[in-house]
Design a protein around this motif. Structure first.
Motif, PDB file in Angstrom:
ATOM      1  N   LEU A  55      10.322-105.760  88.808  1.00 15.70           N
ATOM      2  CA  LEU A  55      11.559-105.098  89.194  1.00 15.70           C
ATOM      3  C   LEU A  55      11.354-104.361  90.500  1.00 15.70           C
ATOM      4  O   LEU A  55      10.274-103.854  90.777  1.00 15.70           O
ATOM      5  CB  LEU A  55      11.981-104.053  88.149  1.00 15.70           C
ATOM      6  CG  LEU A  55      12.542-104.540  86.839  1.00 15.70           C
ATOM      7  CD1 LEU A  55      12.898-103.347  85.953  1.00 15.70           C
ATOM      8  CD2 LEU A  55      13.765-105.399  87.050  1.00 15.70           C
ATOM      9  N   ARG A  56      12.406-104.312  91.285  1.00 15.71           N
ATOM     10  CA  ARG A  56      12.414-103.483  92.491  1.00 15.71           C
ATOM     11  C   ARG A  56      13.092-102.177  92.112  1.00 15.71           C
ATOM     12  O   ARG A  56      13.938-102.136  91.217  1.00 15.71           O
ATOM     13  CB  ARG A  56      13.189-104.171  93.618  1.00 15.71           C
ATOM     14  CG  ARG A  56      12.660-105.519  94.045  1.00 15.71           C
ATOM     15  CD  ARG A  56      11.282-105.488  94.691  1.00 15.71           C
ATOM     16  NE  ARG A  56      11.168-104.580  95.806  1.00 15.71           N
ATOM     17  CZ  ARG A  56      11.063-104.932  97.076  1.00 15.71           C
ATOM     18  NH1 ARG A  56      11.067-106.197  97.411  1.00 15.71           N
ATOM     19  NH2 ARG A  56      10.944-104.021  98.015  1.00 15.71           N
ATOM     20  N   MET A  57      12.716-101.135  92.800  1.00 11.49           N
ATOM     21  CA  MET A  57      13.304 -99.830  92.536  1.00 11.49           C
ATOM     22  C   MET A  57      13.693 -99.180  93.853  1.00 11.49           C
ATOM     23  O   MET A  57      13.044 -99.403  94.882  1.00 11.49           O
ATOM     24  CB  MET A  57      12.303 -98.947  91.796  1.00 11.49           C
ATOM     25  CG  MET A  57      11.954 -99.487  90.423  1.00 11.49           C
ATOM     26  SD  MET A  57      10.614 -98.596  89.607  1.00 11.49           S
ATOM     27  CE  MET A  57       9.199 -99.285  90.468  1.00 11.49           C
ATOM     28  N   ALA A  58      14.746 -98.392  93.804  1.00 12.26           N
ATOM     29  CA  ALA A  58      15.182 -97.660  94.990  1.00 12.26           C
ATOM     30  C   ALA A  58      15.416 -96.210  94.593  1.00 12.26           C
ATOM     31  O   ALA A  58      15.833 -95.914  93.464  1.00 12.26           O
ATOM     32  CB  ALA A  58      16.456 -98.264  95.562  1.00 12.26           C
ATOM     33  N   TYR A  59      15.128 -95.329  95.542  1.00 14.33           N
ATOM     34  CA  TYR A  59      15.371 -93.903  95.348  1.00 14.33           C
ATOM     35  C   TYR A  59      16.280 -93.449  96.474  1.00 14.33           C
ATOM     36  O   TYR A  59      15.938 -93.606  97.652  1.00 14.33           O
ATOM     37  CB  TYR A  59      14.049 -93.132  95.361  1.00 14.33           C
ATOM     38  CG  TYR A  59      14.239 -91.645  95.213  1.00 14.33           C
ATOM     39  CD1 TYR A  59      14.591 -91.099  93.989  1.00 14.33           C
ATOM     40  CD2 TYR A  59      14.085 -90.797  96.300  1.00 14.33           C
ATOM     41  CE1 TYR A  59      14.784 -89.740  93.847  1.00 14.33           C
ATOM     42  CE2 TYR A  59      14.272 -89.433  96.166  1.00 14.33           C
ATOM     43  CZ  TYR A  59      14.615 -88.909  94.937  1.00 14.33           C
ATOM     44  OH  TYR A  59      14.816 -87.565  94.799  1.00 14.33           O
ATOM     45  N   ASN A  60      17.439 -92.932  96.114  1.00 12.83           N
ATOM     46  CA  ASN A  60      18.445 -92.532  97.109  1.00 12.83           C
ATOM     47  C   ASN A  60      18.678 -93.629  98.145  1.00 12.83           C
ATOM     48  O   ASN A  60      18.678 -93.404  99.350  1.00 12.83           O
ATOM     49  CB  ASN A  60      18.061 -91.210  97.763  1.00 12.83           C
ATOM     50  CG  ASN A  60      18.192 -90.052  96.811  1.00 12.83           C
ATOM     51  OD1 ASN A  60      18.945 -90.115  95.844  1.00 12.83           O
ATOM     52  ND2 ASN A  60      17.466 -88.995  97.060  1.00 12.83           N
ATOM     53  N   GLN A  61      18.830 -94.853  97.623  1.00 11.94           N
ATOM     54  CA  GLN A  61      19.185 -96.047  98.389  1.00 11.94           C
ATOM     55  C   GLN A  61      18.111 -96.512  99.366  1.00 11.94           C
ATOM     56  O   GLN A  61      18.401 -97.217 100.327  1.00 11.94           O
ATOM     57  CB  GLN A  61      20.521 -95.844  99.101  1.00 11.94           C
ATOM     58  CG  GLN A  61      21.632 -95.543  98.116  1.00 11.94           C
ATOM     59  CD  GLN A  61      22.968 -95.320  98.773  1.00 11.94           C
ATOM     60  OE1 GLN A  61      23.120 -95.393  99.976  1.00 11.94           O
ATOM     61  NE2 GLN A  61      23.968 -95.059  97.954  1.00 11.94           N
ATOM     62  N   GLU A  62      16.855 -96.154  99.097  1.00 11.43           N
ATOM     63  CA  GLU A  62      15.731 -96.663  99.882  1.00 11.43           C
ATOM     64  C   GLU A  62      14.699 -97.234  98.936  1.00 11.43           C
ATOM     65  O   GLU A  62      14.367 -96.604  97.920  1.00 11.43           O
ATOM     66  CB  GLU A  62      15.112 -95.551 100.730  1.00 11.43           C
ATOM     67  CG  GLU A  62      16.043 -95.087 101.822  1.00 11.43           C
ATOM     68  CD  GLU A  62      15.337 -94.248 102.872  1.00 11.43           C
ATOM     69  OE1 GLU A  62      14.098 -94.351 103.001  1.00 11.43           O
ATOM     70  OE2 GLU A  62      16.038 -93.495 103.554  1.00 11.43           O
ATOM     71  N   MET A  63      14.195 -98.426  99.282  1.00 10.16           N
ATOM     72  CA  MET A  63      13.176 -99.060  98.461  1.00 10.16           C
ATOM     73  C   MET A  63      12.005 -98.100  98.272  1.00 10.16           C
ATOM     74  O   MET A  63      11.622 -97.382  99.199  1.00 10.16           O
ATOM     75  CB  MET A  63      12.678-100.347  99.128  1.00 10.16           C
ATOM     76  CG  MET A  63      13.773-101.374  99.334  1.00 10.16           C
ATOM     77  SD  MET A  63      14.577-101.866  97.799  1.00 10.16           S
ATOM     78  CE  MET A  63      13.225-102.663  97.005  1.00 10.16           C
ATOM     79  N   THR A  64      11.452 -98.113  97.063  1.00  9.56           N
ATOM     80  CA  THR A  64      10.385 -97.168  96.763  1.00  9.56           C
ATOM     81  C   THR A  64       9.441 -97.730  95.712  1.00  9.56           C
ATOM     82  O   THR A  64       9.714 -98.748  95.094  1.00  9.56           O
ATOM     83  CB  THR A  64      10.994 -95.834  96.282  1.00  9.56           C
ATOM     84  OG1 THR A  64       9.969 -94.857  96.255  1.00  9.56           O
ATOM     85  CG2 THR A  64      11.607 -95.952  94.917  1.00  9.56           C
ATOM     86  N   GLY A  65       8.369 -97.016  95.497  1.00 12.95           N
ATOM     87  CA  GLY A  65       7.416 -97.350  94.456  1.00 12.95           C
ATOM     88  C   GLY A  65       7.579 -96.428  93.262  1.00 12.95           C
ATOM     89  O   GLY A  65       8.325 -95.441  93.311  1.00 12.95           O
ATOM     90  N   ALA A  66       6.849 -96.733  92.215  1.00 14.59           N
ATOM     91  CA  ALA A  66       6.953 -95.981  90.971  1.00 14.59           C
ATOM     92  C   ALA A  66       6.494 -94.535  91.097  1.00 14.59           C
ATOM     93  O   ALA A  66       6.906 -93.677  90.322  1.00 14.59           O
ATOM     94  CB  ALA A  66       6.143 -96.684  89.882  1.00 14.59           C
ATOM     95  N   GLU A  71      14.256 -85.775  92.363  1.00 12.66           N
ATOM     96  CA  GLU A  71      14.830 -84.431  92.396  1.00 12.66           C
ATOM     97  C   GLU A  71      16.178 -84.441  91.705  1.00 12.66           C
ATOM     98  O   GLU A  71      16.825 -85.490  91.593  1.00 12.66           O
ATOM     99  CB  GLU A  71      15.010 -83.970  93.843  1.00 12.66           C
ATOM    100  CG  GLU A  71      13.721 -83.800  94.596  1.00 12.66           C
ATOM    101  CD  GLU A  71      13.948 -83.349  96.033  1.00 12.66           C
ATOM    102  OE1 GLU A  71      15.114 -83.129  96.430  1.00 12.66           O
ATOM    103  OE2 GLU A  71      12.956 -83.218  96.756  1.00 12.66           O
ATOM    104  N   ASP A  72      16.621 -83.278  91.296  1.00 15.80           N
ATOM    105  CA  ASP A  72      17.923 -83.135  90.665  1.00 15.80           C
ATOM    106  C   ASP A  72      19.016 -83.691  91.583  1.00 15.80           C
ATOM    107  O   ASP A  72      18.999 -83.456  92.793  1.00 15.80           O
ATOM    108  CB  ASP A  72      18.192 -81.655  90.372  1.00 15.80           C
ATOM    109  CG  ASP A  72      19.423 -81.455  89.519  1.00 15.80           C
ATOM    110  OD1 ASP A  72      19.537 -82.122  88.475  1.00 15.80           O
ATOM    111  OD2 ASP A  72      20.273 -80.639  89.903  1.00 15.80           O
ATOM    112  N   GLY A  73      19.934 -84.464  91.004  1.00 12.44           N
ATOM    113  CA  GLY A  73      21.036 -85.021  91.770  1.00 12.44           C
ATOM    114  C   GLY A  73      20.726 -86.309  92.500  1.00 12.44           C
ATOM    115  O   GLY A  73      21.585 -86.858  93.181  1.00 12.44           O
ATOM    116  N   SER A  74      19.520 -86.805  92.359  1.00  8.89           N
ATOM    117  CA  SER A  74      19.139 -88.014  93.084  1.00  8.89           C
ATOM    118  C   SER A  74      19.640 -89.269  92.371  1.00  8.89           C
ATOM    119  O   SER A  74      20.155 -89.221  91.267  1.00  8.89           O
ATOM    120  CB  SER A  74      17.616 -88.071  93.260  1.00  8.89           C
ATOM    121  OG  SER A  74      16.977 -88.055  91.996  1.00  8.89           O
ATOM    122  N   GLU A  75      19.471 -90.412  93.064  1.00  9.30           N
ATOM    123  CA  GLU A  75      19.883 -91.706  92.531  1.00  9.30           C
ATOM    124  C   GLU A  75      18.666 -92.606  92.419  1.00  9.30           C
ATOM    125  O   GLU A  75      17.875 -92.709  93.361  1.00  9.30           O
ATOM    126  CB  GLU A  75      20.905 -92.363  93.453  1.00  9.30           C
ATOM    127  CG  GLU A  75      21.327 -93.741  92.987  1.00  9.30           C
ATOM    128  CD  GLU A  75      22.208 -94.435  94.004  1.00  9.30           C
ATOM    129  OE1 GLU A  75      23.416 -94.153  93.999  1.00  9.30           O
ATOM    130  OE2 GLU A  75      21.683 -95.232  94.798  1.00  9.30           O
TER     131      GLU A  75
END
Length: 85
Positions: A55-66, A71-75
């Protein structure tokens, strides 16, 4: 901590949900922790988000690692390695 979740393509189809808001416990500190937390729901959640599944993952609409801290309110978003347009 409250975060927004987004699911795309086959992950969305398997889970039958495109997005949701969730409150995670204080022990959930990274994107990988979010994935593990959601797997604890069991059933299709455990299958769709299994560690053995690529699976690919994104944090606040940017590709990221595990290991990316959340942070609170993030996506946090999950999707298969290849998605079509």
């Amino acid at each position: 901590m409250n975060i927004q979740l987004r699911f795309f393509a086959s992950v969305r189809e398997a889970l039958k949900v495109a997005q949701e808001s969730v409150t995670v416990p204080a022990t959930v500190k990274t994107v990988g922790d979010v994935r593990a937390f959601l797997r604890e729901r069991g059933g299709v959640w455990a299958e769709a988000l299994a560690d053995s599944r690529p699976l690919r993952m994104a944090y606040n609409q940017e590709m990221t690692g595990a290991d990316t801290a959340i942070e609170d309110g993030s996506e946090v978003a999950f999707f298969p390695p290849v998605t079509g347009g």
